[in-house]
Each structure stands twice: as structure tokens, then as C-alpha cells.
Design a protein around this motif. Structure first.
Motif: not given
Ligand SMILES: [Fe+2]
Ligand SMILES: [Fe+2]
Length: 472
Positions: A409-437
């Protein structure tokens, strides 16, 4: 048989003194690069149980032994020639294949070989810290197996450059060791190979999706009219299969473990509280690496791709399965973004060759994701993983300036900025992974809490075999 020379090979290197000298000159530079940019912390005191090719026939190319990484026998192995091989596609269809590089295609072929060659050392560089965070000794060994073979793939491309491209080829071979993944001034050629691979979810997704792009490219190049390129890439494909095995089974084992953890908690707990990897995070890493790898197939509409096909330089995967090898009349239908909406357009098939290869690639990825979903089914769970839409998160091609969600579904730039970390790894996800590794698991037969053991060991060895041993 492969000879016992300084540079193991099955190309009769000793009968070509000039080439032999040139490659022996490149060899120490390569070893230096490997020590500087290869697996960090495992160069001097470790022996790894790896397979090494001792001949190209099925009995000889997977010979297993303990090796110190810098002493791996990197060499030059070509698949056996096919008798009376003919050009299988394009304007020269049916003519004998080339044993030398035709002058008019020299630049194009050099570009193809350099681009392929550049990805091989790049991935070793990207993965060089992973040994410090490994989930098990079995996985550590698999990482190093992938790394040494990518090094060998670099050798394969450098052999072609030195043999068929003279002075330019030698310069390009040096440049292949000079560029560096992620380096701001001298980056690797393709974007996916400049992305950091800092944790093992990245690594398994990379070997699943990006090495699979490698398979797709190698299948195309193995159709090439330039016979030495075809024979080189055909042998590389036998090694590549293991890389994708590492990725696919790595993710399968993480999914398996996540299902187990959910069951243990009677589906009441957040998997992260139990030290596992939650399914939404797995999905985000699929979204990231699949979209990065889609970019590697290039623009949807490409005159370069058309000319590679016309000139017989780069074919389609398993060209013999197609019935039209000239493809002068046919059209390809694809969605083009115009005036705020998508429009179906028919474009000449030759200019859509990148898209044709991408179709093959997407199908191959899809089959792998379906195999992962079987794990949820077995556990009686309704969760499913899926590939995002092809337009999602693209950096190359006509969708790269636009934004789409994973459903397309086509998104505006603002929609993308708001939601991109719902779909792509967020810094917190990466921190969590590093913590368990953070603490690597080096004890034979032990596995990190977030991943299930494999079903069997390597080369019929037990799972608790000492795949990497420390020298006394
Ligand atoms: Fe490779
Ligand atoms: Fe690979």
C-alpha cells in the motif's frame, strides 16, 4: 585432480608461468587482507573443521579437515568443460561458446566479474565480528565455512580478471582488496554489502536472502557465452548451496525455539522475557534483508540488462527450461508508478530481464519462507512469516523514491516515517539482540537460549563435536 601447488588449481596453472607469477604476487596481499578483515579473534590459535575442495568431482570437493583459517587452501577450481557447448540465448544463440573475451564485450564482462567479485570479500568483512557472539560452536564453524568459501569465490573472480583482462584485470584485482564494506571513502560496490551484520539474526537472514541473490546471479552467469566464466560460476554454485542452508536452518532453529518458549509459558509471556526472539522481530529482519537483496537485481527497466542478454553475457536462471531463447517479440507486464498511482505497462521483455531474474528469486525465497511456516503449523500455532511486497523499502529502481507498506500500500512520507520501525528493525530491537548475544557459546554441544540445536551435525559428526578447537 587439483594439484599440490602453492595455489591449488585445476586449470593447469603451472603451464602458464606469467599467470602463475601474477597470482602468486596477489596471494600475499590476499592473506594480509584476510588477516586484517576476516574473522576477528580466530586467526592465530584456532583450528576449524572445514571442508576444502581437493578435486571438482563429487567425491573430492567436500573434503573435511581441521584447518587454521589463514592456512585454508584457497584455490582456483572450474567445473569440467561441457563438450561442444553452444551459446544458449541472445543474438548469438547456437554459436560455439567463447574461450576468450571478445574485444567488443570486454568492458561489460569486466564490469560483471568485478561486481560479482566485490560481493565476496565484502561479506567476509561484514561478518568479521560475529564469532565473538556466536550461539554455538556448530554455528561458529558454519560461519567460518561460509567465510573461507566467499574468500575462494574472490579467488575465482580474480583468476578470471588476471587471465582474460590483462593490465586492467590486475588493477581490478587489487581494488577488490582495497574497497571495504561500509567504508565511507571506498565502499563496496553494492549497497547490501555495506550494511552492517552485527548480530546472528542479520547473519542468518543475509545467508538466506543475500546469498540467495548470489545463487541467482551465479545461475545467470553460468549461462554465459564466456565459457571460463560459466565453468567458474558453476563450481561456485556447489559451495553456495551450503551458505543458504546455514541461513535457512539458522532461522528455522530460531523459530523452533521461539515456539518452544511460547509453549513453555503457555502463550502468556513476552518471549523476550524468556530470552528468546519474538516473531515480530524475526519478521522485521525478513523485511529488511529481503528488500535489500531485491535491490541487487537492479532496475526494473534496464537497457544494460537487455544488452547483457542480447550479447549472451548473462542469461536467465536455467535458460534451457525456457522455450524462447531470443526473446525479441515478447513483452513483460509490470506496475509503473505514474501520477500518484500504479499503472500496468507492457515493456519489451529484454529490457525487463532484471525483473525476470527477480521473479525467479522471489519464488525461491517464498519457498523457503513456506518451509519456516511449517514449523508454526507443527506447533499448532497460527503465526506466519511472509515476504513483504516487492515495492517495500526499495533503494534501487522506480519504487526507491516512494514508500510502500509490506502489503504494497502506497504511503506518504509522513506515514512512512511514523511507521517504518513497525516494519524494519528499530534501534531497540538491535539492542535487545545484542544483549542476548553478548556472551558467546563456545562449549561443544551447548546452544544459546534463543536457538534450537540443529537436527544433525556437519559431515555426520555429532552435534557436540568440537568443530572449532583451540591450539594448545
Ligand atoms: Fe560467494
Ligand atoms: Fe555465499
Amino acid at each position: 585432480m587439483i594439484s599440490a601447488e602453492k595455489i591449488p588449481n585445476n586449470v593447469g596453472l603451472s603451464s602458464n608461468k606469467r599467470l602463475q607469477r601474477a597470482l602468486e604476487h596477489w596471494q600475499p596481499q590476499y592473506i594480509q587482507w584476510w588477516k586484517d578483515m576476516g574473522p576477528q579473534g580466530f586467526q592465530d590459535y584456532h583450528q576449524v573443521y572445514v571442508r576444502t575442495a581437493v578435486s571438482v568431482d563429487p567425491s573430492g570437493w567436500a573434503h573435511f579437515e581441521y584447518v587454521k583459517l589463514p592456512e585454508y587452501r584457497w584455490g582456483i577450481f572450474l567445473a569440467d568443460p561441457v563438450h561442444d557447448r553452444r551459446i544458449g540465448f541472445g543474438d548469438f544463440f547456437g554459436q560455439p561458446v567463447w574461450q576468450e573475451v571478445p574485444g567488443e564485450f570486454r568492458n561489460q564482462l569486466r564490469r560483471l566479474i568485478v561486481t560479482q567479485g566485490d560481493t565476496e570479500p565484502a561479506s567476509v568483512e561484514q561478518q568479521r565480528w560475529l564469532g565473538q557472539r556466536c550461539p554455538s560452536m556448530y554455528d561458529l564453524r558454519n560461519l567460518f565455512q561460509v567465510n573461507v568459501e566467499e574468500g575462494r569465490h574472490l579467488w575465482a573472480m580474480v583468476y578470471l580478471l588476471h587471465s582474460y583482462f590483462g593490465r586492467d584485470g590486475r588493477d581490478e584485482a587489487e581494488e577488490l582488496l582495497a574497497r571495504q564494506s561500509g567504508n565511507r571513502d571506498k565502499p563496496r560496490i553494492l549497497d547490501a554489502f555495506n550494511e552492517p551484520i552485527e548480530n546472528w539474526l542479520d547473519f542468518f537472514m543475509f545467508t538466506m536472502f543475500t546469498d540467495r541473490d548470489g545463487k541467482s546471479q551465479l545461475l545467470s552467469l553460468s549461462e554465459s557465452s564466456l565459457d571460463p566464466l560459466s565453468r567458474t560460476t558453476r563450481f561456485m554454485l556447489t559451495e553456495e548451496a551450503h551458505h543458504m542452508f546455514v541461513g535457512e536452518t539458522g532461522i528455522a532453529r530460531i523459530v523452533e525455539r521461539s515456539c518452544q518458549l511460547l509453549e513453555q509459558s503457555s502463550f502468556s509471556e513476552d518471549i523476550r522475557k524468556l530470552g528468546g526472539i519474538d516473531i515480530p522481530t524475526i519478521q522485521k529482519f525478513i523485511n529488511l534483508w529481503f528488500s535489500l537483496s531485491l535491490d541487487l537485481h537492479g532496475n526494473e527497466i534496464s537497457t544494460n540488462a537487455a544488452s547483457y542478454f542480447a550479447n549472451g553475457l548473462k542469461g536467465r536462471a536455467q535458460e534451457e527450461k525456457w522455450d524462447d531463447h531470443l526473446v525479441t517479440e515478447k513483452h513483460y507486464e509490470l506496475d509503473v508508478a505514474a501520477a500518484g498511482r500504479l499503472e500496468r505497462k507492457a515493456i519489451p521483455m529484454r529490457t525487463a530481464m532484471n525483473e525476470v531474474l527477480r521473479d525467479w528469486y522471489v519464488g525461491d525465497c517464498e519457498a523457503g519462507v513456506q518451509r519456516w511456516n511449517k514449523i508454526f503449523e507443527r506447533h499448532g500455532m497460527s503465526d506466519r512469516l511472509r515476504l513483504p511486497d516487492r515495492k517495500f523499502n526499495r533503494g534501487i529502481g522506480m519504487f526507491s523514491s516512494l514508500h510502500f507498506d509490506p502489503q504494497g500500500v502506497w504511503l506518504s512520507d509522513e506515514q512512512w516515517e511514523q511507521r517504518k520501525h513497525d516494519w524494519l528493525p528499530a534501534p531497540a530491537d538491535r539492542e535487545y539482540l545484542l544483549s542476548i548475544m553478548a556472551t558467546p557459546v563456545y562449549e561443544p554441544g551447548k546452544f544459546a537460549n534463543y536457538i534450537a540445536p540443529p537436527i544433525r551435525g556437519i559431515n555426520r559428526m555429532p552435534i557436540n563435536f568440537e568443530y572449532v578447537r583451540t591450539e594448545a
